[in-house]
Design an enzyme around this catalytic site. Structure first.
Site, PDB file in Angstrom:
ATOM      1  N   TYR A  26       0.795  -1.231   0.000  1.00 29.16           N
ATOM      2  CA  TYR A  26       0.000   0.000   0.000  1.00 29.16           C
ATOM      3  C   TYR A  26       0.826   1.279   0.000  1.00 29.16           C
ATOM      4  CZ  TYR A  26      -3.579  -3.370   1.277  1.00 29.16           C
ATOM      5  OH  TYR A  26      -4.418  -4.449   1.291  1.00 29.16           O
ATOM      6  N   ASN A  77     -12.927   3.982  -2.340  1.00 26.47           N
ATOM      7  CA  ASN A  77     -12.060   2.836  -2.118  1.00 26.47           C
ATOM      8  C   ASN A  77     -12.735   2.052  -0.999  1.00 26.47           C
ATOM      9  OD1 ASN A  77     -10.182   0.951  -1.343  1.00 26.47           O
ATOM     10  ND2 ASN A  77      -8.426   2.327  -1.515  1.00 26.47           N
ATOM     11  N   ASP A  90     -25.726  -1.143  -2.426  1.00 24.66           N
ATOM     12  CA  ASP A  90     -27.102  -0.656  -2.503  1.00 24.66           C
ATOM     13  C   ASP A  90     -27.201   0.814  -2.114  1.00 24.66           C
ATOM     14  OD1 ASP A  90     -27.912  -3.147  -3.373  1.00 24.66           O
ATOM     15  OD2 ASP A  90     -28.837  -3.733  -1.470  1.00 24.66           O
ATOM     16  N   HIS A 103      -8.620   1.213  -5.975  1.00 26.48           N
ATOM     17  CA  HIS A 103      -7.852   0.368  -5.054  1.00 26.48           C
ATOM     18  C   HIS A 103      -6.375   0.694  -5.222  1.00 26.48           C
ATOM     19  CE1 HIS A 103     -11.313  -2.062  -4.058  1.00 26.48           C
ATOM     20  NE2 HIS A 103     -11.620  -2.028  -5.347  1.00 26.48           N
ATOM     21  N   ARG A 114     -10.072 -11.728  -3.122  1.00 23.85           N
ATOM     22  CA  ARG A 114     -10.075 -10.287  -3.419  1.00 23.85           C
ATOM     23  C   ARG A 114     -10.426  -9.984  -4.882  1.00 23.85           C
ATOM     24  NH1 ARG A 114      -7.794  -7.707   1.049  1.00 23.85           N
ATOM     25  NH2 ARG A 114      -6.328  -8.985   2.217  1.00 23.85           N
TER      26      ARG A 114
END
EC number: 4.2.1.10
Length: 150
Positions: A26, A77, A90, A103, A114
């Protein structure tokens, strides 16, 4: 001068730990640093950008509901909720605001669980694997779509 577009960036669970959590996947920058840079980029595009992060699905849903008729575009994200949250999907559909799914890592190069997203089939687009630049790409694409729709 044209009216400012209003965009909301929503960040899901554990993204508050950016810079500490798995920097090899990340990156080492914090969410605060990334959002600060994105806000500067938005300002240069005459865009009013706000951002929100929560580890709570309920808080994310409520924030999405609050955007109804107040926001022009969403960049989300959903983090781990990508693979689990029909409720968040929803909520996005209920406000009928176009959105990009972002992402930091390439979710398709990671664990099989994932690979599925509850959002990608209803998103305007999906950006993954570009690190923090993915947010910038989504910002520019959202502004382009908004300008071309007016």
């Amino acid at each position: 001068m044209a009216a400012k577009f209003k965009l909301l960036v929503i960040n899901g669970p554990n993204l508050n730990m950016l810079g500490k959590r798995e920097p090899d996947k990340y990156g080492s920058r914090t969410l605060s640093e990334i959002m600060s840079e994105l806000t500067c980029a938005a300002d240069s595009l005459n865009v009013e950008l706000t951002h929100f992060q929560s580890n709570s699905e309920q808080a994310l849903i409520e924030r999405i509901h609050d955007t109804w008729q107040a926001i022009d575009y969403i960049i989300i994200n959903p983090a781990a909720f990508t693979h689990t949250s029909v409720a968040l999907r929803d909520a996005l559909l209920s406000v009928d605001i176009p959105f990009f799914e972002v992402h930091l890592s390439n979710v398709h190069a990671r664990e099989a669980f994932r690979h599925h997203s509850y959002f990608s089939d209803v998103a305007q687009g999906v950006i993954c694997g570009l690190g923090a630049m993915g947010y910038h790409a989504a910002l520019e694409a959202a502004v382009n779509q908004l300008q071309n729709s007016n």
